[in-house]
Design a protein around this motif. Sequence first.
Motif, PDB file in Angstrom:
ATOM      1  N   LEU A 186       0.847  -1.308   0.006  1.00  8.86           N
ATOM      2  CA  LEU A 186      -0.039   0.105   0.085  1.00  8.86           C
ATOM      3  C   LEU A 186       0.558   1.170   0.307  1.00  8.86           C
ATOM      4  CD1 LEU A 186      -2.151  -1.209   2.514  1.00  8.86           C
ATOM      5  CD2 LEU A 186      -3.047  -0.607   0.118  1.00  8.86           C
ATOM      6  N   SER A 243      -5.028  -0.762   6.329  1.00  7.38           N
ATOM      7  CA  SER A 243      -4.470   0.371   5.609  1.00  7.38           C
ATOM      8  C   SER A 243      -4.834   1.320   6.958  1.00  7.38           C
ATOM      9  CB  SER A 243      -5.653   1.368   5.208  1.00  7.38           C
ATOM     10  OG  SER A 243      -6.557   1.660   5.438  1.00  7.38           O
ATOM     11  N   THR A 303      -1.942   4.693   5.501  1.00  6.58           N
ATOM     12  CA  THR A 303      -2.322   4.593   3.961  1.00  6.58           C
ATOM     13  C   THR A 303      -3.614   5.108   3.587  1.00  6.58           C
ATOM     14  OG1 THR A 303      -2.015   2.179   3.670  1.00  6.58           O
ATOM     15  CG2 THR A 303      -0.212   3.977   3.087  1.00  6.58           C
TER      16      THR A 303
END
Length: 266
Positions: free
Chosen positions: A101, A121, A196
Amino acid sequence: MRFTIDRVGIEYTVDGSRTGIPVIFIHGFPFSKEMWKPQVDALGREYYIVTYDIRGHGASDVGDGQYSLEFFVDDLIALLDHLKISRAVAIGLSMGGYIALRAIERHPDRFRGLVLCDTKSEADNNEGKIRRATQMKTVKTESIQQFAECFLKNVFYEKTFTTNPIAVELIRKTIEASQPIAIAGTLLALAARTDTTASLYTIKVPTLILVGQHDAIAPPSAAHSMKDKIPNATLHTIAHAAHMSNLENSEEFNKHLLQFLKSLKG
Ligand code: MLT
């Protein structure tokens, strides 16, 4: 095979056909490229398959033991450069997913597809950072065996211990062969990684998300949250599996992986 970046030797293996779509497998923490054997076998000769050991893991060098997730991304891109691969499908499990990611956020033009397995994430919250500190203490002051024992209980579905003891032993041996300084350094890198989530909306490549039904580390809710944000994503939940879904239910995992890779051929 081996290549060197910043005086750190990185061990990697290539399989399949150099004319196939390049796929690079990124393992989780604290494992090694050996965890991808059922997938490498399933992909056969149709793809250009790369597996490698992240610095501090498997047969790669430990270096000074001071890591950042950013270095892990640098190593991944350097390996693609070394192999002259301009665009690959990145397949990352857990920490491998964090790396994938962040890599696509920094280098969107280097990827043609993404497979995010048992990952998320979001960065560590305070509770997560404190848990990393406890784990660091265990590897530094107690034993790697003790760390491995706790870790195995967290990553495998309880039934896997009886249904697939070979997978459990593979991961136990991998962890026990690790150097404490590398485990501690990676824990710090994981605690300090960026979030992310905001970049998920900008991912342009087809993305497959796979998650073990019983994964408590990167749970199905985190996988669904990524799916809602990535424009072209599909998600499958892997039954009878926790965090090591590629090993715990290889059959179902491989079925979705192969279907996805086939769809990229157009
Ligand atoms: C992994 O499997 O890579 C780790 O469990 C990830 C993590 O601890 O965040």
